[in-house]
Design an enzyme around this catalytic site. Structure first.
Site, PDB file in Angstrom:
ATOM      1  N   GLY A 200     -13.863  -1.887  -3.686  1.00  0.00           N
ATOM      2  CA  GLY A 200     -13.778  -3.259  -3.208  1.00  0.00           C
ATOM      3  C   GLY A 200     -12.509  -3.990  -3.599  1.00  0.00           C
ATOM      4  O   GLY A 200     -11.915  -4.703  -2.781  1.00  0.00           O
ATOM      5  N   CYS A 325       2.664   5.699 -19.280  1.00  0.00           N
ATOM      6  CA  CYS A 325       2.909   5.799 -20.713  1.00  0.00           C
ATOM      7  C   CYS A 325       1.974   6.860 -21.305  1.00  0.00           C
ATOM      8  O   CYS A 325       0.783   6.658 -21.425  1.00  0.00           O
ATOM      9  CB  CYS A 325       2.656   4.446 -21.365  1.00  0.00           C
ATOM     10  SG  CYS A 325       3.327   4.382 -23.008  1.00  0.00           S
TER      11      CYS A 325
END
Ligand code: PLP
Length: 390
Positions: A200, A325
């Site tokens: 959604g 990262c």
């Protein structure tokens, strides 16, 4: 220009005002349980049915083929686990090298737990090696899972064609369509796709609501077991307000599809062509032809994506980089690595992802601000200086 310029819509989107308005009464006034026998709960149940029909319409599916989940990740996990548990004798999975972690990490986990996994490679433009995919199909294959569109580059894969070939071998086909739904037309009515995931919050509904499309007749085993909600296929009391928001967002997506594929696409094209023209040593990552209308991933060579994002942030511009990262060091994403994008380019890749709420004024602002940002960082980059001398 004041305020936030948000071009990070593949990360998440703003909840549409119409969606919020549709949801609000279902927190306070109509809080009944849709499974309850009383009229109060039953009225919520009928709104949930309406939302299911709205989502089905967006996908060209039947309402009973729509299951509400908590997010795209849950839909992906449910689909893949459903296929492997419904076909316990089959120990082979096929997917691609460029899937979102929602699929990638799950199949890698299964790979360490008795499954053989084929990761289909992509070429320099991010296009799938279909020959390898088709050659890998075997009687051992439990499921083929190929994303409809890539979240980083926007590259669109020919999933309908793949699904037909996979289905012809009697194998289940799933697609992670989290980035595709609402951006490009999808019609499952005469496709061979067995399962499809969507989320959604990528199409202006709230976070915490997802959908799994489950084609009638597909062998299935539920992931969440408990109550009889969603026809016994996904237990847990329904997130009613969000389901109703999802339905409204599906309706809005049908209405805005034209805008997305004309105005938004034109804004994306303008942003892309102007940046390529104004910034030397820049290039687009991904398939220039088969691409989502809202996405462009641009590599600015010899600079660091995170540094670019920080300077963009000072102007209120929100986007994403092509790095992740990992253990304290910045690694180019697995998607750009799978495409063979050189390190110097992958490190400086920025993804701009637009929505129907972006304006031409905002795009002009980004076009004006980016070249001096890259120029400034390159002045400080030993790699750039080196490349200039070479
Ligand atoms: N699949 C793709 C392609 C995505 O881009 C994302 C989210 O970025 C997901 C799955 C996960 O969706 P969710 O955040 O709803 O779990």
């Amino acid at each position: 220009m004041n305020g936030t310029i948000y071009v990070d819509n593949n990360a998440t989107t703003r909840v549409a005002p119409e969606v919020l308005e549709a949801m609000l009464p279902y927190f306070s006034d109509f809080y009944g349980n849709p499974s309850s026998m009383h009229t109060f709960g039953g009225s919520v149940g009928s709104k949930v049915r309406e939302a299911r029909a709205q989502v089905a319409r967006l996908l060209g599916a039947l309402p009973e083929e729509i299951l509400f989940t908590s997010c795209g990740t849950e839909s992906d996990s449910t689909a893949i686990y459903a296929a492997v548990r419904a076909n316990p004798e089959k120990k082979h999975i096929i997917t691609t090298r460029v899937e979102h972690p929602a699929v990638k990490n799950l199949v890698e986990h299964l790979g360490k737990n008795g499954y053989r996994v084929t990761f289909v490679p992509v070429d320099r433009n991010g296009r799938l090696d279909l020959e390898t995919l088709y050659r890998s199909l075997s009687d051992e294959t439990a499921i083929v899972s190929v994303m409809w569109a890539n979240n980083e580059t926007g590259t669109v894969f020919p999933v309908e064609e793949i699904a037909r070939k996979v289905n012809a071998r009697g194998i289940v086909f799933h697609t992670d369509a989290v980035q595709a739904v609402g951006k490009i037309p999808i019609n499952l009515a005469d496709s061979a796709i067995n399962m499809l995931s969507l989320s959604g919050h990528k199409l202006h509904a709230p976070k915490g609501i997802g959908v799994l499309y489950l084609r009638k007749g597909t062998k299935y085993a539920p992931f969440l077991m408990g109550g009889h909600q969603e026809g016994g296929r996904r237990a847990g009391t329904e997130n009613t307000a969000s389901i109703i928001g999802m339905g409204r967002a599906a309706q809005l997506a049908i209405d805005s599809m034209q805008d997305e594929n004309t105005r938004v696409k034109a804004l994306r094209d303008k942003l892309e062509s102007e940046l390529l023209k104004r910034v030397p040593a820049s290039m687009v990552n991904g398939d220039p032809e088969n691409r989502l209308p809202n996405t462009t991933s641009i590599a600015f060579e010899y600079v660091e994506g995170e540094a670019i994002l920080l300077l963009m942030d000072q102007h209120g511009i929100c986007a994403s980089s092509g790095s992740a990262c990992t253990s304290g060091s910045l690694e180019p994403s697995h998607v750009l690595r799978a495409m063979g994008v050189p390190f110097t380019a992958a490190h400086g890749s920025i993804r701009y992802s637009l929505s129907i709420y972006n304006t031409e004024e905002e795009i002009d602002f980004i076009i004006e601000k980016m070249p001096p940002i890259i120029e400034r960082l390159r002045q400080m980059s030993p790699f750039w200086q080196q490349a200039q001398r070479a």
